[in-house]
Design a protein around this motif. Sequence first.
Motif, PDB file in Angstrom:
ATOM      1  N   TYR B  33       0.846  -1.184   0.000  1.00 48.89           N
ATOM      2  CA  TYR B  33       0.000   0.000   0.000  1.00 48.89           C
ATOM      3  C   TYR B  33       0.885   1.238   0.000  1.00 48.89           C
ATOM      4  CZ  TYR B  33      -3.567  -3.363   1.265  1.00 48.89           C
ATOM      5  OH  TYR B  33      -4.411  -4.443   1.254  1.00 48.89           O
ATOM      6  N   PHE B  35       0.972   5.562   0.339  1.00 46.04           N
ATOM      7  CA  PHE B  35       0.270   6.667   0.975  1.00 46.04           C
ATOM      8  C   PHE B  35       0.994   7.982   0.677  1.00 46.04           C
ATOM      9  CE2 PHE B  35      -2.293   4.093   3.963  1.00 46.04           C
ATOM     10  CZ  PHE B  35      -1.596   2.893   3.939  1.00 46.04           C
ATOM     11  N   TYR B  37       1.136  11.785   2.728  1.00 45.20           N
ATOM     12  CA  TYR B  37       0.760  12.587   3.880  1.00 45.20           C
ATOM     13  C   TYR B  37       1.294  13.997   3.695  1.00 45.20           C
ATOM     14  CZ  TYR B  37      -0.739   8.592   6.746  1.00 45.20           C
ATOM     15  OH  TYR B  37      -1.413   7.503   7.253  1.00 45.20           O
ATOM     16  N   PHE B  47      -3.389  12.755   6.454  1.00 47.80           N
ATOM     17  CA  PHE B  47      -3.542  11.726   5.433  1.00 47.80           C
ATOM     18  C   PHE B  47      -4.169  12.320   4.176  1.00 47.80           C
ATOM     19  CE2 PHE B  47      -4.575   7.871   3.356  1.00 47.80           C
ATOM     20  CZ  PHE B  47      -5.915   7.911   3.003  1.00 47.80           C
ATOM     21  N   ARG B  50      -4.540   6.742   0.027  1.00 50.22           N
ATOM     22  CA  ARG B  50      -4.055   5.366   0.176  1.00 50.22           C
ATOM     23  C   ARG B  50      -4.365   4.633  -1.120  1.00 50.22           C
ATOM     24  NH1 ARG B  50      -7.538   1.000   1.513  1.00 50.22           N
ATOM     25  NH2 ARG B  50      -6.556  -0.854   2.403  1.00 50.22           N
ATOM     26  N   SER B  95       3.522   0.648   2.995  1.00 47.67           N
ATOM     27  CA  SER B  95       3.378  -0.432   3.974  1.00 47.67           C
ATOM     28  C   SER B  95       3.122  -1.724   3.228  1.00 47.67           C
ATOM     29  CB  SER B  95       2.265  -0.153   4.980  1.00 47.67           C
ATOM     30  OG  SER B  95       0.992  -0.253   4.401  1.00 47.67           O
ATOM     31  N   GLU B  96       3.696  -2.786   3.721  1.00 47.31           N
ATOM     32  CA  GLU B  96       3.547  -4.079   3.085  1.00 47.31           C
ATOM     33  C   GLU B  96       2.405  -4.850   3.720  1.00 47.31           C
ATOM     34  OE1 GLU B  96       7.531  -5.558   3.556  1.00 47.31           O
ATOM     35  OE2 GLU B  96       8.168  -4.698   1.652  1.00 47.31           O
ATOM     36  N   ASP B  97       1.952  -5.883   3.032  1.00 48.91           N
ATOM     37  CA  ASP B  97       0.839  -6.674   3.528  1.00 48.91           C
ATOM     38  C   ASP B  97       1.238  -7.444   4.784  1.00 48.91           C
ATOM     39  OD1 ASP B  97      -1.424  -9.185   2.291  1.00 48.91           O
ATOM     40  OD2 ASP B  97      -1.842  -7.265   3.230  1.00 48.91           O
ATOM     41  N   PHE B 100       2.874  -6.074   9.964  1.00 50.67           N
ATOM     42  CA  PHE B 100       2.026  -5.328  10.896  1.00 50.67           C
ATOM     43  C   PHE B 100       1.750  -3.901  10.449  1.00 50.67           C
ATOM     44  CE2 PHE B 100       1.876  -8.804  13.599  1.00 50.67           C
ATOM     45  CZ  PHE B 100       3.136  -9.251  13.945  1.00 50.67           C
ATOM     46  N   GLN B 101       1.765  -3.683   9.160  1.00 51.09           N
ATOM     47  CA  GLN B 101       1.269  -2.429   8.594  1.00 51.09           C
ATOM     48  C   GLN B 101       2.113  -1.202   8.915  1.00 51.09           C
ATOM     49  OE1 GLN B 101      -3.094  -2.037   9.117  1.00 51.09           O
ATOM     50  NE2 GLN B 101      -2.894  -3.831  10.427  1.00 51.09           N
ATOM     51  N   LYS B 102       3.326  -1.374   9.410  1.00 56.21           N
ATOM     52  CA  LYS B 102       4.100  -0.174   9.715  1.00 56.21           C
ATOM     53  C   LYS B 102       4.398   0.583   8.435  1.00 56.21           C
ATOM     54  CE  LYS B 102       8.652  -2.380   9.489  1.00 56.21           C
ATOM     55  NZ  LYS B 102       9.803  -2.845  10.287  1.00 56.21           N
ATOM     56  N   LEU B 103       4.456   1.899   8.554  1.00 56.17           N
ATOM     57  CA  LEU B 103       4.743   2.761   7.415  1.00 56.17           C
ATOM     58  C   LEU B 103       6.241   3.021   7.320  1.00 56.17           C
ATOM     59  CD1 LEU B 103       1.894   5.405   7.809  1.00 56.17           C
ATOM     60  CD2 LEU B 103       2.099   3.718   5.983  1.00 56.17           C
ATOM     61  N   PHE B 105       8.560   5.691   5.518  1.00 55.92           N
ATOM     62  CA  PHE B 105       8.420   7.006   4.908  1.00 55.92           C
ATOM     63  C   PHE B 105       9.648   7.373   4.081  1.00 55.92           C
ATOM     64  CE2 PHE B 105       4.688   9.022   6.822  1.00 55.92           C
ATOM     65  CZ  PHE B 105       4.432   8.197   7.902  1.00 55.92           C
TER      66      PHE B 105
END
Lengths: 116, 115
Positions: B33, B35, B37, B47, B50, B95-97, B100-103, B105
């Motif tokens: 994903y 994003f 910001y 935000f 996405r 963020s990868e699948d 745990f969704q950490k971003l 940057f």
Amino acid sequence: GAGVSQSPRYKVAKRGQDVALRCDPISGHVSLFWYQQALGQGPEFLTYFQNEAQLDKSGLPSDRFFAERPEGSVSTLKIQRTQQEDSAVYLCASSTYEGGPNQPQHFGDGTRLSIL
Amino acid sequence: AQKVTQAQTEISVVEKEDVTLDCVYETRDTTYYLFWYKQPPSGELVFLIRRNSFDEQNEISGRYSWNFQKSTSSFNFTITASQVVDSAVYFCALSEDTGFQKLVFGTGTRLLVSP
């Protein structure tokens, strides 16, 4: 308010002191993240909670950093024996699981920590 | 390893000009994903968008548009008819699948829009 709330907004501490930073996420958000943002840089991941469980702490720079979220809501990031290199903005973010994975993270205003 | 590169450190434009902010990413995952910001001087990250890796359709929201191209691993952001209120630092994030969704940057692009 409806957003992520962080306190204090600013914190000045002397080298060697312990500090505690608080994050109040958006109500109902399962996921909570802490990031560290150095001046002129992008935020860097520190740790992640799913409810009260700390599932990822791979970004914590040393064992002086400790985070907790005992009741699955408010979280505290504690830094022991602070060093000058700990000076940064600490950002908290929360997100929901509704609508599928990797939902947008909503950030607080951050705590600007200065170590003298 | 995942990485996001924003090569433009700072961009200055005059109001009403169009401006494009570049973002190039690296990931080994097939599901991920992206994003964008916005960080105004007040400091809060806001935000903007996405996008998942399976949706390459470009998106337009008012004066904002995004161009996602998997072939070049890029997710560029264009502001049309820029305004002074657009002045901020803009961050692209991945963020990868898994994980745990950490971003992750990029280093951000500072946009200065002058009257």
